[in-house]
Motif scaffolding. Sequence first.
Motif, PDB file in Angstrom:
ATOM      1  N   THR A 104       0.826  -1.191   0.028  1.00 50.19           N
ATOM      2  CA  THR A 104      -0.266   0.001   0.194  1.00 50.19           C
ATOM      3  C   THR A 104       0.741   1.390   0.102  1.00 50.19           C
ATOM      4  N   GLY A 105       1.864   1.083   0.866  1.00 49.23           N
ATOM      5  CA  GLY A 105       2.904   2.369   0.852  1.00 49.23           C
ATOM      6  C   GLY A 105       3.958   2.470  -0.165  1.00 49.23           C
ATOM      7  N   VAL A 106       3.988   1.691  -1.205  1.00 55.45           N
ATOM      8  CA  VAL A 106       4.946   1.765  -2.207  1.00 55.45           C
ATOM      9  C   VAL A 106       4.277   2.612  -3.334  1.00 55.45           C
ATOM     10  N   PRO A 107       5.040   3.572  -3.718  1.00 58.78           N
ATOM     11  CA  PRO A 107       4.494   4.750  -4.613  1.00 58.78           C
ATOM     12  C   PRO A 107       4.381   4.301  -6.032  1.00 58.78           C
ATOM     13  N   VAL A 108       5.471   3.599  -6.496  1.00 58.75           N
ATOM     14  CA  VAL A 108       5.601   3.110  -7.848  1.00 58.75           C
ATOM     15  C   VAL A 108       5.752   1.598  -7.935  1.00 58.75           C
ATOM     16  N   VAL A 109       5.213   0.932  -8.462  1.00 58.02           N
ATOM     17  CA  VAL A 109       5.490  -0.604  -8.843  1.00 58.02           C
ATOM     18  C   VAL A 109       5.876  -0.764 -10.201  1.00 58.02           C
ATOM     19  N   ASP A 110       7.151  -0.793 -10.797  1.00 57.08           N
ATOM     20  CA  ASP A 110       7.658  -0.909 -12.117  1.00 57.08           C
ATOM     21  C   ASP A 110       8.037  -2.323 -12.300  1.00 57.08           C
ATOM     22  N   THR A 111       8.618  -2.446 -13.435  1.00 57.93           N
ATOM     23  CA  THR A 111       9.388  -4.232 -13.692  1.00 57.93           C
ATOM     24  C   THR A 111      10.017  -4.615 -12.807  1.00 57.93           C
ATOM     25  N   MET A 112      11.132  -3.595 -12.233  1.00 59.07           N
ATOM     26  CA  MET A 112      12.118  -4.086 -11.315  1.00 59.07           C
ATOM     27  C   MET A 112      11.490  -4.464  -9.926  1.00 59.07           C
ATOM     28  N   VAL A 113      10.720  -3.599  -9.475  1.00 60.45           N
ATOM     29  CA  VAL A 113       9.888  -3.886  -7.870  1.00 60.45           C
ATOM     30  C   VAL A 113       9.042  -5.148  -8.407  1.00 60.45           C
ATOM     31  N   ALA A 114       8.556  -5.156  -9.313  1.00 61.79           N
ATOM     32  CA  ALA A 114       7.575  -6.424  -9.411  1.00 61.79           C
ATOM     33  C   ALA A 114       8.616  -7.696  -9.593  1.00 61.79           C
ATOM     34  N   HIS A 115       9.796  -7.557 -10.312  1.00 62.22           N
ATOM     35  CA  HIS A 115      10.562  -8.788 -10.257  1.00 62.22           C
ATOM     36  C   HIS A 115      11.090  -9.142  -8.881  1.00 62.22           C
ATOM     37  N   HIS A 116      11.223  -8.104  -7.945  1.00 65.68           N
ATOM     38  CA  HIS A 116      11.901  -8.392  -6.653  1.00 65.68           C
ATOM     39  C   HIS A 116      10.795  -9.145  -5.781  1.00 65.68           C
ATOM     40  N   ILE A 117       9.582  -8.560  -5.873  1.00 63.34           N
ATOM     41  CA  ILE A 117       8.432  -9.032  -5.088  1.00 63.34           C
ATOM     42  C   ILE A 117       8.219 -10.683  -5.518  1.00 63.34           C
ATOM     43  N   ILE A 118       8.120 -10.778  -6.865  1.00 64.77           N
ATOM     44  CA  ILE A 118       7.894 -12.217  -7.443  1.00 64.77           C
ATOM     45  C   ILE A 118       8.993 -13.170  -6.710  1.00 64.77           C
ATOM     46  N   GLN A 119      10.127 -12.852  -6.710  1.00 63.92           N
ATOM     47  CA  GLN A 119      11.465 -13.568  -6.201  1.00 63.92           C
ATOM     48  C   GLN A 119      11.134 -13.798  -4.878  1.00 63.92           C
ATOM     49  N   ALA A 120      10.683 -12.704  -3.879  1.00 63.66           N
ATOM     50  CA  ALA A 120      10.727 -12.854  -2.693  1.00 63.66           C
ATOM     51  C   ALA A 120       9.356 -14.029  -2.238  1.00 63.66           C
ATOM     52  N   ALA A 121       8.359 -13.882  -3.261  1.00 68.38           N
ATOM     53  CA  ALA A 121       7.243 -14.650  -3.133  1.00 68.38           C
ATOM     54  C   ALA A 121       7.649 -16.228  -3.478  1.00 68.38           C
ATOM     55  N   GLU A 122       8.447 -16.520  -4.498  1.00 63.93           N
ATOM     56  CA  GLU A 122       9.145 -17.805  -4.772  1.00 63.93           C
ATOM     57  C   GLU A 122       9.874 -18.233  -3.795  1.00 63.93           C
ATOM     58  N   ALA A 123      10.673 -17.467  -3.118  1.00 68.06           N
ATOM     59  CA  ALA A 123      11.495 -17.708  -2.258  1.00 68.06           C
ATOM     60  C   ALA A 123      10.677 -18.515  -1.061  1.00 68.06           C
ATOM     61  N   VAL A 124       9.750 -17.689  -0.818  1.00 70.15           N
ATOM     62  CA  VAL A 124       8.699 -18.083   0.553  1.00 70.15           C
ATOM     63  C   VAL A 124       8.169 -19.413   0.115  1.00 70.15           C
ATOM     64  N   ARG A 125       7.826 -19.516  -1.052  1.00 68.25           N
ATOM     65  CA  ARG A 125       6.976 -20.844  -1.470  1.00 68.25           C
ATOM     66  C   ARG A 125       8.051 -21.995  -1.223  1.00 68.25           C
ATOM     67  N   LEU A 126       9.125 -21.783  -1.777  1.00 67.87           N
ATOM     68  CA  LEU A 126      10.407 -22.904  -1.629  1.00 67.87           C
ATOM     69  C   LEU A 126      10.620 -23.446  -0.265  1.00 67.87           C
ATOM     70  N   ILE A 127      10.478 -22.469   0.990  1.00 72.22           N
ATOM     71  CA  ILE A 127      10.680 -23.046   2.023  1.00 72.22           C
ATOM     72  C   ILE A 127       9.128 -23.275   2.979  1.00 72.22           C
ATOM     73  N   GLY A 128       8.148 -23.596   1.926  1.00 74.72           N
ATOM     74  CA  GLY A 128       6.949 -24.222   2.474  1.00 74.72           C
ATOM     75  C   GLY A 128       5.790 -23.474   2.967  1.00 74.72           C
ATOM     76  N   SER A 129       5.998 -21.909   2.513  1.00 75.95           N
ATOM     77  CA  SER A 129       4.912 -21.171   3.057  1.00 75.95           C
ATOM     78  C   SER A 129       4.131 -20.574   1.832  1.00 75.95           C
ATOM     79  N   THR A 130       3.072 -19.658   2.126  1.00 77.66           N
ATOM     80  CA  THR A 130       2.239 -19.087   1.010  1.00 77.66           C
ATOM     81  C   THR A 130       2.465 -17.491   1.219  1.00 77.66           C
ATOM     82  N   CYS A 131       2.773 -16.907  -0.036  1.00 79.03           N
ATOM     83  CA  CYS A 131       2.927 -15.556  -0.078  1.00 79.03           C
ATOM     84  C   CYS A 131       1.711 -14.763  -0.718  1.00 79.03           C
ATOM     85  N   ILE A 132       0.983 -13.811  -0.067  1.00 83.04           N
ATOM     86  CA  ILE A 132      -0.291 -13.257  -0.615  1.00 83.04           C
ATOM     87  C   ILE A 132       0.404 -11.596  -0.679  1.00 83.04           C
ATOM     88  N   LEU A 133       0.092 -11.104  -1.867  1.00 89.68           N
ATOM     89  CA  LEU A 133       0.545  -9.709  -2.241  1.00 89.68           C
ATOM     90  C   LEU A 133      -0.794  -8.932  -1.936  1.00 89.68           C
TER      91      LEU A 133
END
Length: 289
Positions: free
Chosen positions: A198-227
Amino acid sequence: MDRKLKEVVLENSNTIVQMWLEDVNKNRKEDISSTISDELFESTNREFVNVIFACVEKQGLTKDLDAFSERLINLGWPLSYITDGLQSFRRVTIHFILQESEKVDTDNFTVILYAVDEWVDPIINQLVSQYSGSWENIVSLQRVALQELSAPLIPVMENITVMPLIGTIDTERAKLIMENLLDGVIKHNAEVVLIDITGVPVVDTMVAHHIIQAAEAVRLIGSTCILVGIRPEIAQTIVNLGIDLSKFPTKSSLRKGFQTALELTNRKIISLQETDQEIGKLLDSLDKE
């Protein structure tokens, strides 16, 4: 010659101090010191000029210089106060010596300038070095504190955590987010992680890429990520950029995301009235048996 010049300056210190104070006060309206009270400005100026003369007299730096520099930093005075004050001392001292040239047996401006520079330059170098070093240390400590606060993972319920993100996300901060996220998921045994943008002013390709990487890392250790916190303009940007966020759930608000997290952990929120009704039905069934 340097000894004679120094004697003239020290013997006429009161006159030079008065000239210096007048020059500093004349330029006061042009810098940040105009916001400082008259009493504090006057006392600091007196201390400053006393430190300068102490260095001239001993022909070297003193402990008073270190103490004065530290006080200025703690008071939040600008570096320009130091540099402008010493340049002013240089000007008025040279001007005074030239006026008194008969007493020192010289009218050679170069000799006078060189002698005064030998007094003033070491003071400038020492004060600026200390000031810069202290500020670098302060900035470094503040940066560490901000990093610790910039990507916190907050456990809101057993097995459910929230990471609120505020401000611009760059590569360095994205790395910190990833580290805090993975460490926090393991530490809190989280089954569901809500990343709130909510507090992130701009979501561009780089930001989205980092978020996807974080979500994928969470999934690999057995948890679910909700954006969560996807505002309409952010959703439109994501669509226009062709960013694929289909691999993990997304919600428009933290409230909706939290409801989904409860469902994923086999829980739900019910009202007290619903609870009373359920208890009543249970008791009725027991009575019938």
